[in-house]
Motif scaffolding. Sequence first.
Motif, PDB file in Angstrom:
ATOM      1  N   SER A  52       0.773  -1.287   0.056  1.00 53.79           N
ATOM      2  CA  SER A  52      -0.008  -0.047   0.067  1.00 53.79           C
ATOM      3  C   SER A  52       0.749   1.350  -0.045  1.00 53.79           C
ATOM      4  CB  SER A  52      -0.982   0.193   1.165  1.00 53.79           C
ATOM      5  OG  SER A  52      -1.881  -1.056   1.145  1.00 53.79           O
ATOM      6  N   ASP A  53       1.894   1.018   0.833  1.00 50.60           N
ATOM      7  CA  ASP A  53       2.825   2.153   0.626  1.00 50.60           C
ATOM      8  C   ASP A  53       3.456   2.533  -0.415  1.00 50.60           C
ATOM      9  OD1 ASP A  53       4.174   4.391   1.831  1.00 50.60           O
ATOM     10  OD2 ASP A  53       5.900   3.135   2.604  1.00 50.60           O
ATOM     11  N   LEU A  54       3.905   1.384  -1.088  1.00 53.99           N
ATOM     12  CA  LEU A  54       4.620   1.553  -2.427  1.00 53.99           C
ATOM     13  C   LEU A  54       3.605   1.783  -3.306  1.00 53.99           C
ATOM     14  CD1 LEU A  54       6.962   0.759  -4.346  1.00 53.99           C
ATOM     15  CD2 LEU A  54       6.037  -1.451  -4.573  1.00 53.99           C
ATOM     16  N   GLU A  55       2.278   1.704  -3.324  1.00 53.92           N
ATOM     17  CA  GLU A  55       1.387   2.128  -4.463  1.00 53.92           C
ATOM     18  C   GLU A  55       1.223   3.771  -4.309  1.00 53.92           C
ATOM     19  OE1 GLU A  55      -2.989   1.377  -6.344  1.00 53.92           O
ATOM     20  OE2 GLU A  55      -2.789   0.750  -4.521  1.00 53.92           O
ATOM     21  N   ASP A  56       1.132   4.191  -2.977  1.00 52.78           N
ATOM     22  CA  ASP A  56       0.918   5.487  -2.645  1.00 52.78           C
ATOM     23  C   ASP A  56       1.938   6.355  -3.130  1.00 52.78           C
ATOM     24  OD1 ASP A  56      -1.204   5.119  -1.354  1.00 52.78           O
ATOM     25  OD2 ASP A  56      -0.308   5.345   0.749  1.00 52.78           O
ATOM     26  N   LYS A  57       3.517   5.709  -3.077  1.00 55.99           N
ATOM     27  CA  LYS A  57       4.435   6.475  -3.687  1.00 55.99           C
ATOM     28  C   LYS A  57       4.434   6.792  -5.201  1.00 55.99           C
ATOM     29  CE  LYS A  57       7.807   5.337   0.116  1.00 55.99           C
ATOM     30  NZ  LYS A  57       9.016   6.199   0.441  1.00 55.99           N
ATOM     31  N   LEU A  58       4.101   5.502  -5.810  1.00 54.05           N
ATOM     32  CA  LEU A  58       3.908   5.432  -7.142  1.00 54.05           C
ATOM     33  C   LEU A  58       2.725   6.393  -7.730  1.00 54.05           C
ATOM     34  CD1 LEU A  58       4.297   1.645  -8.000  1.00 54.05           C
ATOM     35  CD2 LEU A  58       5.940   3.489  -8.593  1.00 54.05           C
ATOM     36  N   ALA A  59       1.701   6.512  -6.913  1.00 53.78           N
ATOM     37  CA  ALA A  59       0.427   7.383  -7.242  1.00 53.78           C
ATOM     38  C   ALA A  59       1.253   8.802  -7.138  1.00 53.78           C
ATOM     39  CB  ALA A  59      -0.507   7.112  -6.332  1.00 53.78           C
ATOM     40  N   GLU A  60       1.726   9.108  -6.256  1.00 54.51           N
ATOM     41  CA  GLU A  60       2.627  10.540  -5.947  1.00 54.51           C
ATOM     42  C   GLU A  60       3.268  11.046  -7.050  1.00 54.51           C
ATOM     43  OE1 GLU A  60       3.016  14.592  -4.470  1.00 54.51           O
ATOM     44  OE2 GLU A  60       1.697  12.771  -3.909  1.00 54.51           O
ATOM     45  N   LYS A  61       4.349  10.016  -7.490  1.00 53.73           N
ATOM     46  CA  LYS A  61       4.971  10.363  -8.555  1.00 53.73           C
ATOM     47  C   LYS A  61       4.441  10.553  -9.824  1.00 53.73           C
ATOM     48  CE  LYS A  61       9.462   8.855  -6.629  1.00 53.73           C
ATOM     49  NZ  LYS A  61      10.837   8.213  -7.039  1.00 53.73           N
ATOM     50  N   ALA A  62       3.335   9.711 -10.033  1.00 50.30           N
ATOM     51  CA  ALA A  62       2.576   9.818 -11.324  1.00 50.30           C
ATOM     52  C   ALA A  62       1.775  11.156 -11.141  1.00 50.30           C
ATOM     53  CB  ALA A  62       1.671   8.707 -11.431  1.00 50.30           C
ATOM     54  N   ARG A  63       1.279  11.689 -10.330  1.00 51.58           N
ATOM     55  CA  ARG A  63       0.481  12.803  -9.995  1.00 51.58           C
ATOM     56  C   ARG A  63       1.434  14.110 -10.426  1.00 51.58           C
ATOM     57  NH1 ARG A  63       0.435  16.819  -7.018  1.00 51.58           N
ATOM     58  NH2 ARG A  63       1.559  15.826  -5.212  1.00 51.58           N
ATOM     59  N   GLU A  64       2.659  13.936  -9.972  1.00 52.12           N
ATOM     60  CA  GLU A  64       3.639  15.292 -10.044  1.00 52.12           C
ATOM     61  C   GLU A  64       4.038  15.237 -11.671  1.00 52.12           C
ATOM     62  OE1 GLU A  64       7.232  13.822  -7.788  1.00 52.12           O
ATOM     63  OE2 GLU A  64       6.060  14.463  -5.810  1.00 52.12           O
ATOM     64  N   LYS A  65       3.896  14.057 -12.355  1.00 52.66           N
ATOM     65  CA  LYS A  65       4.268  14.042 -13.887  1.00 52.66           C
ATOM     66  C   LYS A  65       3.012  14.176 -14.721  1.00 52.66           C
ATOM     67  CE  LYS A  65       8.375  11.613 -13.616  1.00 52.66           C
ATOM     68  NZ  LYS A  65       9.188  10.845 -15.086  1.00 52.66           N
ATOM     69  N   GLY A  66       1.850  14.780 -14.017  1.00 55.55           N
ATOM     70  CA  GLY A  66       0.681  14.980 -14.508  1.00 55.55           C
ATOM     71  C   GLY A  66      -0.231  13.897 -15.145  1.00 55.55           C
ATOM     72  N   ALA A  67      -0.110  12.741 -14.698  1.00 52.96           N
ATOM     73  CA  ALA A  67      -0.871  11.480 -15.197  1.00 52.96           C
ATOM     74  C   ALA A  67      -2.384  11.426 -14.819  1.00 52.96           C
ATOM     75  CB  ALA A  67       0.144  10.325 -14.655  1.00 52.96           C
ATOM     76  N   LYS A  68      -3.079  10.893 -15.631  1.00 54.47           N
ATOM     77  CA  LYS A  68      -4.514  10.507 -15.244  1.00 54.47           C
ATOM     78  C   LYS A  68      -4.384   9.145 -14.422  1.00 54.47           C
ATOM     79  CE  LYS A  68      -6.702  13.577 -18.440  1.00 54.47           C
ATOM     80  NZ  LYS A  68      -7.333  13.438 -19.413  1.00 54.47           N
ATOM     81  N   GLY A  69      -3.712   8.182 -14.712  1.00 57.23           N
ATOM     82  CA  GLY A  69      -3.673   7.018 -14.155  1.00 57.23           C
ATOM     83  C   GLY A  69      -2.176   6.192 -14.452  1.00 57.23           C
ATOM     84  N   PHE A  70      -2.325   5.083 -13.760  1.00 59.84           N
ATOM     85  CA  PHE A  70      -0.920   4.399 -13.786  1.00 59.84           C
ATOM     86  C   PHE A  70      -1.173   2.886 -13.444  1.00 59.84           C
ATOM     87  CE2 PHE A  70      -1.342   5.185  -9.351  1.00 59.84           C
ATOM     88  CZ  PHE A  70      -0.985   4.069  -8.719  1.00 59.84           C
ATOM     89  N   VAL A  71      -0.335   2.059 -14.200  1.00 61.24           N
ATOM     90  CA  VAL A  71      -0.309   0.698 -14.201  1.00 61.24           C
ATOM     91  C   VAL A  71       0.747   0.191 -13.531  1.00 61.24           C
ATOM     92  CG1 VAL A  71      -0.659  -1.472 -15.499  1.00 61.24           C
ATOM     93  CG2 VAL A  71      -2.009   0.450 -16.048  1.00 61.24           C
ATOM     94  N   VAL A  72       0.710  -0.589 -12.455  1.00 65.54           N
ATOM     95  CA  VAL A  72       1.849  -1.090 -11.897  1.00 65.54           C
ATOM     96  C   VAL A  72       2.559  -2.234 -12.571  1.00 65.54           C
ATOM     97  CG1 VAL A  72       2.991  -2.315  -9.684  1.00 65.54           C
ATOM     98  CG2 VAL A  72       1.175  -0.528  -9.520  1.00 65.54           C
ATOM     99  N   ASN A  73       3.867  -1.996 -12.946  1.00 63.12           N
ATOM    100  CA  ASN A  73       4.579  -3.022 -13.781  1.00 63.12           C
ATOM    101  C   ASN A  73       5.132  -4.105 -13.236  1.00 63.12           C
ATOM    102  OD1 ASN A  73       4.044  -1.747 -16.132  1.00 63.12           O
ATOM    103  ND2 ASN A  73       5.909  -0.558 -15.924  1.00 63.12           N
TER     104      ASN A  73
END
Length: 86
Positions: free
Chosen positions: A49-70
């Motif tokens: 959950s913490d990892l997903e939060d970190k990925l979501a924050e970085k995606a938001r900083e880059k202006g993304a609407k969504g992300f898919v965990v690889n």
Amino acid sequence: MKKCLTLLAATVLTGLTFASFAAQPITSPETGQLRASGTVSASGATNLSDLEDKLAEKAREKGAKGFVVNSAGGNNQMYGTATIYK
């Protein structure tokens, strides 16, 4: 075993949503409406959950609407990557 863990982690991470982030985890069928625009990575998380939060924050900083965990992995310190979509 490592592939199963990665697949399980990716499935769990993409199933969770967080209303507080602009970038939301999305599933592969939903990506057809969006354009892939890069990747983000994160490390140092203590759980998935913490990892997903970190990925979501970085995606938001880059202006993304969504992300898919690889990928996701690690023992005491989790790390992972995600493709971002705009």
